[in-house]
Design a protein around this motif. Sequence first.
Motif, mmCIF file in Angstrom:
data_model
loop_
_atom_site.group_PDB
_atom_site.id
_atom_site.type_symbol
_atom_site.label_atom_id
_atom_site.label_comp_id
_atom_site.label_asym_id
_atom_site.label_seq_id
_atom_site.Cartn_x
_atom_site.Cartn_y
_atom_site.Cartn_z
ATOM 1 N N CYS A 192 -3.081 -11.002 -2.247
ATOM 2 C CA CYS A 192 -2.382 -10.227 -1.222
ATOM 3 C C CYS A 192 -2.335 -8.742 -1.547
ATOM 4 O O CYS A 192 -2.230 -7.903 -0.651
ATOM 5 C CB CYS A 192 -0.959 -10.758 -1.042
ATOM 6 S SG CYS A 192 -0.886 -12.432 -0.374
ATOM 7 N N HIS A 193 -2.391 -8.439 -2.841
ATOM 8 C CA HIS A 193 -2.308 -7.046 -3.278
ATOM 9 C C HIS A 193 -3.324 -6.802 -4.378
ATOM 10 O O HIS A 193 -3.716 -7.726 -5.100
ATOM 11 C CB HIS A 193 -0.901 -6.710 -3.799
ATOM 12 C CG HIS A 193 0.192 -6.949 -2.807
ATOM 13 N ND1 HIS A 193 0.489 -6.059 -1.809
ATOM 14 C CD2 HIS A 193 1.033 -8.010 -2.669
ATOM 15 C CE1 HIS A 193 1.498 -6.533 -1.083
ATOM 16 N NE2 HIS A 193 1.835 -7.725 -1.593
ATOM 17 N N LEU A 194 -3.712 -5.558 -4.523
ATOM 18 C CA LEU A 194 -4.643 -5.184 -5.581
ATOM 19 C C LEU A 194 -4.050 -5.488 -6.952
ATOM 20 O O LEU A 194 -4.741 -5.926 -7.862
ATOM 21 C CB LEU A 194 -5.002 -3.706 -5.467
ATOM 22 C CG LEU A 194 -5.937 -3.138 -6.544
ATOM 23 C CD1 LEU A 194 -7.273 -3.863 -6.536
ATOM 24 C CD2 LEU A 194 -6.152 -1.646 -6.330
ATOM 25 N N GLU A 195 -2.740 -5.261 -7.101
ATOM 26 C CA GLU A 195 -2.093 -5.472 -8.387
ATOM 27 C C GLU A 195 -2.210 -6.915 -8.855
ATOM 28 O O GLU A 195 -2.211 -7.203 -10.049
ATOM 29 C CB GLU A 195 -0.619 -5.071 -8.321
ATOM 30 C CG GLU A 195 -0.380 -3.582 -8.147
ATOM 31 C CD GLU A 195 -0.919 -2.777 -9.314
ATOM 32 O OE1 GLU A 195 -0.999 -3.326 -10.427
ATOM 33 O OE2 GLU A 195 -1.252 -1.600 -9.112
ATOM 34 N N LEU A 235 -12.054 -5.773 0.482
ATOM 35 C CA LEU A 235 -10.770 -5.095 0.370
ATOM 36 C C LEU A 235 -10.252 -4.642 1.734
ATOM 37 O O LEU A 235 -10.857 -3.795 2.394
ATOM 38 C CB LEU A 235 -10.918 -3.892 -0.560
ATOM 39 C CG LEU A 235 -9.674 -3.059 -0.839
ATOM 40 C CD1 LEU A 235 -8.604 -3.900 -1.509
ATOM 41 C CD2 LEU A 235 -10.028 -1.857 -1.700
ATOM 42 N N ASP A 236 -9.137 -5.225 2.145
ATOM 43 C CA ASP A 236 -8.429 -4.780 3.341
ATOM 44 C C ASP A 236 -7.670 -3.513 2.961
ATOM 45 O O ASP A 236 -6.791 -3.544 2.087
ATOM 46 C CB ASP A 236 -7.468 -5.874 3.800
ATOM 47 C CG ASP A 236 -6.826 -5.553 5.155
ATOM 48 O OD1 ASP A 236 -6.805 -4.371 5.539
ATOM 49 O OD2 ASP A 236 -6.344 -6.494 5.817
ATOM 50 N N VAL A 237 -8.006 -2.385 3.566
ATOM 51 C CA VAL A 237 -7.427 -1.107 3.144
ATOM 52 C C VAL A 237 -5.909 -1.076 3.334
ATOM 53 O O VAL A 237 -5.218 -0.256 2.730
ATOM 54 C CB VAL A 237 -8.081 0.070 3.901
ATOM 55 C CG1 VAL A 237 -9.551 0.179 3.550
ATOM 56 C CG2 VAL A 237 -7.876 -0.053 5.397
ATOM 57 N N CYS A 280 -3.474 -1.846 0.067
ATOM 58 C CA CYS A 280 -3.271 -0.946 -1.068
ATOM 59 C C CYS A 280 -3.198 0.495 -0.593
ATOM 60 O O CYS A 280 -3.527 0.807 0.565
ATOM 61 C CB CYS A 280 -4.385 -1.113 -2.091
ATOM 62 S SG CYS A 280 -6.032 -0.990 -1.401
ATOM 63 N N GLN A 281 -2.784 1.369 -1.485
ATOM 64 C CA GLN A 281 -2.665 2.788 -1.181
ATOM 65 C C GLN A 281 -4.034 3.470 -1.261
ATOM 66 O O GLN A 281 -4.937 2.995 -1.968
ATOM 67 C CB GLN A 281 -1.704 3.455 -2.176
ATOM 68 C CG GLN A 281 -0.289 2.908 -2.127
ATOM 69 C CD GLN A 281 0.369 3.140 -0.776
ATOM 70 O OE1 GLN A 281 0.207 4.210 -0.168
ATOM 71 N NE2 GLN A 281 1.102 2.130 -0.302
#
Length: 457
Positions: A42-45, A59-61, A64-65
Motif C-alpha cells: 500500500c505504501h513505498l515504506e 508505482l501508483d504515484v 507516495c510523495q
Amino acid sequence: MKLLNERQFLTFSVLIISRQPDVQVQFVQALSGLVSGLDTACHLEDKRKLLALYDLVILDVNACQPHEITQITSYFEGEVLLLLSDNELKSELIQGHYYLSPPFSRYQIQHAAKCALQRLIENQKYTALTQALKPHHQTTIVGNSEQTKSLRQQIMQYAPSKAPVLIEGEAGTGKALAARAIHEASGRIGPFVVVHCADIQSNAVATEQLFHHGGSLRLANHGTLYLDGIENISADFQHILVQLLEGRTVQSYGGSSSYLIDVRLISASSQGMLNIVRDNRFCKELYDRLSILKMNISPLRERLSDLRELFPYLTRRLCKQLSVPIPTWLNEYDFYQGKYNWPGNIREVINLIERCLIINKSPNDYWYEYMMQPSQYASKVMVTVSHHSEIPELHRTTSQTLMRGYPSDWSLKEIERSHIQKVVEFYDGNKSAAARQLGISRKTLDRKYKEWQSESD
C-alpha cells in the motif's frame, strides 16, 4: 529488437504499490502467470528495504510523495512503471519512464509491463557491451579435429542447463570463446558479463565490483557471469560465491537487503583446479559446485589439423578488423607441419597472422626467414595498429645463443625467470610485446613479476 517470449518473462519479479485495493487486484490478475514473483504493497515504506528483490516496480504515484518517487527512480536498479491520473500526465515524473493512466485494460497492463522488462534487459546488455574491452566477440568454434567436434557437442549439451560450468585449458586455447558459445546457445536473455579474477586484489574490490549499483552480479541477472582465472580469488570471495550458489540470493550493496538473482556461473582456469584444491588453496565445496559441468579445451599441439580451418578464418577476421585486403597467401598453412607445437595456442596463431599482414609477408616466407634461418643479427619491428595493440616481430636467434643455454645446476624456476626477463629486456621493457612473444597473457606476466618481487622482499 528481439522481443522476449512468454517463457522468458517467467524469470522476473514485480512489485505493485498502490493504495487502491481494486487497482492491486486488477494488476495481479493481469500479470498472474506472466512473471514468477508478484507482490503488492500500500505504501513505498512497506517494501523500501526489499526493493532490490524486484525487477519491475509498478508505482501508483498517489501512494507516495513526489520526493519519494524521485528517490526510487534514481537508486532502484530495475524498471519503474508509473500509474498516473490525467492531470499528472504533464508532470516531469514521466520523463524516461513507462506509464499508464486509467482505465486500465488487461492488454495495456501486460503490454506496459513487457515493454518495461524488455528495456531492463536491453539496458543490461548495452551496459555489458560498453564495459567490455573489445566490441566484437567471436562465438564460432572453428576446426574439424575430433577434439574440436567433441567440444562443440559439449557446448550444445551444456547450454540448456542452468548448472555452473568449469572450463580448464592452457592460456590462449579459447576458454572465453567456449564460455560465450555456451551463453549464446543457452537462450538466456541477459548479457554475458566478464569478471577478471586476477584483477581483484582485495575483498573490498570484489564487493564493489560485484554488488555495487550496476555491479557485475546485478548486470548479469538473467544472463551469464564469466569468472576468468577463478584460481585467483580470495578465501572470503570464495565464501561469497558458495552463498550465491546455495540460495541464489545475494546481499545488496550496503547490506540493507538481499535480492534474488538468476545468474549462470561459468568459471575458467588455466591451471588444474583439482590439484589446487588438494593443496588446500581453493575451497573444495566451491570447486564441487562450480564443476557440476566441466570441460577441458585441448591445446593446439594436440589438434594441429584445426589450423586448416583456423588459419583462413582468422586471417579473414583480422583483415576485416585491420581494414586491409585479404592476402593472396590466405590458404598457405603448410608452414606449421611437424615443425612447431604452438605453445601460445590460438592466441599465438592470431599474433603471427597479424604480424604477417602488417609486414606484408606470407607465413611460409616469414617462418623460413625468422624461424628456420639463424642469423648473427637480431632485429625487431614494432608497429601500432588500429586497435592500439603493439605487434612485435620475432627476433632471430643466433646459433651461439642456442648453444650457450643455461647452467646445468639451475632450477626450472630460475630458467623460466631468466628467460622471461631477457625477452622483456629485448623488447625494451614493453611487457605487452614480451607477453605476446612468450605466448602468455600480459596478466600472467604481471603475476610472475609480483611473485618474484614478493620473494625478494
